[in-house]
Structure formats: structure tokens, C-alpha cells
Design a protein around this motif. Structure first.
Motif, PDB file in Angstrom:
ATOM      1  N   GLU A  27       6.858  -6.028 -18.767  1.00 55.28           N
ATOM      2  CA  GLU A  27       6.942  -5.221 -19.984  1.00 55.28           C
ATOM      3  C   GLU A  27       7.992  -4.127 -19.787  1.00 55.28           C
ATOM      4  O   GLU A  27       8.205  -3.655 -18.675  1.00 55.28           O
ATOM      5  CB  GLU A  27       5.586  -4.568 -20.297  1.00 55.28           C
ATOM      6  CG  GLU A  27       4.477  -5.548 -20.649  1.00 55.28           C
ATOM      7  CD  GLU A  27       4.622  -6.163 -22.027  1.00 55.28           C
ATOM      8  OE1 GLU A  27       5.586  -5.814 -22.746  1.00 55.28           O
ATOM      9  OE2 GLU A  27       3.786  -7.008 -22.394  1.00 55.28           O
ATOM     10  N   HIS A  64       7.226 -10.438 -29.033  1.00 58.41           N
ATOM     11  CA  HIS A  64       6.877  -9.487 -27.976  1.00 58.41           C
ATOM     12  C   HIS A  64       6.131  -8.282 -28.544  1.00 58.41           C
ATOM     13  O   HIS A  64       6.284  -7.935 -29.712  1.00 58.41           O
ATOM     14  CB  HIS A  64       8.142  -9.023 -27.250  1.00 58.41           C
ATOM     15  CG  HIS A  64       8.888 -10.130 -26.588  1.00 58.41           C
ATOM     16  ND1 HIS A  64       8.657 -10.501 -25.286  1.00 58.41           N
ATOM     17  CD2 HIS A  64       9.850 -10.979 -27.056  1.00 58.41           C
ATOM     18  CE1 HIS A  64       9.450 -11.509 -24.965  1.00 58.41           C
ATOM     19  NE2 HIS A  64      10.182 -11.819 -26.022  1.00 58.41           N
ATOM     20  N   ASP A  65       5.336  -7.652 -27.680  1.00 56.26           N
ATOM     21  CA  ASP A  65       4.541  -6.497 -28.105  1.00 56.26           C
ATOM     22  C   ASP A  65       5.415  -5.276 -28.373  1.00 56.26           C
ATOM     23  O   ASP A  65       5.172  -4.518 -29.316  1.00 56.26           O
ATOM     24  CB  ASP A  65       3.492  -6.160 -27.039  1.00 56.26           C
ATOM     25  CG  ASP A  65       2.444  -7.259 -26.890  1.00 56.26           C
ATOM     26  OD1 ASP A  65       2.215  -7.979 -27.885  1.00 56.26           O
ATOM     27  OD2 ASP A  65       1.878  -7.400 -25.793  1.00 56.26           O
TER      28      ASP A  65
END
Length: 201
Positions: A27, A64-65
Motif C-alpha cells: 500500500e 485500489h483502496d
């Protein structure tokens, strides 16, 4: 045959139990969240997202977050604070926040295939924003900024490798955004000072 089946089951069970856990998903780190808070020359600070992602390929940010627009929102939440000692409203507005995957031309020769993994595609990120200040001294001051970056994806990359390429790209955009936002705020303070001097004269 029962003994053989039991032995095979026990062996398979032992293999499952000893398999290492999958690596954590990479991340973005967003290093600017560790930096000191900036006191904005405004009594109100707000965030506005005007970018509408297409949600289909070749864009990939929707997978994606943490998306580029989220980088800006996190910056507003963590890096800047308003103050009652100042006047006026400061708005930080996202105009574009995309990540597009572009295929790259690959060498299909036998030598190229044997010698090394080639770059299969490139992730290209673009972030554009506008800050607007409205106050008693400056009625409508604006400044726009832009950050771009890219990261390559090798052929036969694992999902973890692809996530790492995306995370590296977002961190690069975040670093550039943070630097240019600081520069914009310096320009705003100078504009406020000049306007105050002009009013004094």
C-alpha cells in the motif's frame, strides 16, 4: 489402500499447515502524513473532488483502496489546519486524479524471452488540482498545480508485484503534490501580504 490414502491425506495436511502466509498487499505509505502540520492562512479549509473516474480500463485507480484523489483528501485531513487568527476560506479542489495502464511494445524474439523479463506495461498517474482563497483582503485568489508520474510492470508479474508498482506510483505523486502545495501556500501568503500593504497605502 486405506493406509496409503491416510498417508497422502496427512502429507497434504502437513504441507498446507507449513505453507507460509501470503505477503501483505503493498500500500502507498504517503510519507507526508509524518510531516509537521501546516497552519493555513485561512479560517476555513475544505476539500472538493470534481474528478469523475471512468471506472473502466485503461484506468486502474478504481481497483485500489488509495486513489490519487484520496491522496489529496488525506493531505487536507492530515497536513493542513485552519486557524481562527486568519480570515477567509481556502478550498482545495481535485480536477483530475487518474491512473492509466499503457501496454508497452515487447520484443518477442527468443533471445529477449530467454535473457530477461521485459516491461509489459506502464502505469501513468496524473493529478491536477486548484486552490481557491476567498477573503476580505483577496476576493478570489486561485492557483492550479499538477503532478505526474509513472511506474513499470514487468511481464509475468504477480498481483503483489503489480500492487507494488501502483503503490510506488502513488507515493511519487504524493511527494510531488506535497511539495507543490507547500509552494502554493507560500505564494498565497505573499499575495495576502501584498494586498494588505496595498490597502494600507
Amino acid at each position: 489402500s486405506r493406509l496409503i490414502s491416510a498417508a497422502l491425506f496427512a502429507s497434504a495436511l502437513a504441507a498446507c499447515q507449513s505453507a507460509p502466509p501470503p505477503p501483505p498487499k503493498p500500500e502507498p505509505r504517503l510519507a507526508f502524513v509524518q510531516k509537521p502540520v501546516i497552519i493555513a492562512p485561512a479560517s476555513e479549509v475544505s476539500f472538493k473532488d470534481e474528478y469523475v473516474p471512468p471506472m473502466v480500463a485503461p484506468n486502474v485507480e478504481q481497483e485500489h483502496d488509495i486513489r490519487p484523489a484520496g491522496v489529496v483528501q488525506t493531505w487536507v485531513d492530515k497536513r493542513i489546519r485552519s486557524t481562527s487568527a486568519a480570515h477567509g476560506d481556502l478550498t482545495i479542489e481535485v480536477l483530475e486524479a487518474s491512473v492509466v495502464e499503457q501496454p508497452l511494445k515487447m520484443d518477442n524474439s527468443l533471445k529477449a524471452r530467454i535473457t530477461k523479463r521485459q516491461e509489459e506495461s506502464k502505469l501513468v498517474g496524473k493529478l491536477r488540482w486548484r486552490i481557491t482563497y476567498k477573503g476580505p483582503i483577496l476576493e478570489n485568489w486561485t492557483s492550479e498545480g499538477e503532478a505526474e508520474g509513472s511506474s513499470t510492470v514487468l511481464e509475468q508479474s504477480s498481483p503483489n508485484d503489480r500492487d507494488q508498482a501502483y503503490a510506488d506510483l502513488i507515493d511519487g505523486l504524493a511527494q510531488t503534490f506535497d511539495l507543490r502545495k507547500e509552494q502554493q501556500l507560500v505564494k498565497l501568503r505573499v499575495a495576502q501580504s501584498d494586498a494588505a500593504d496595498a490597502m494600507g497605502h
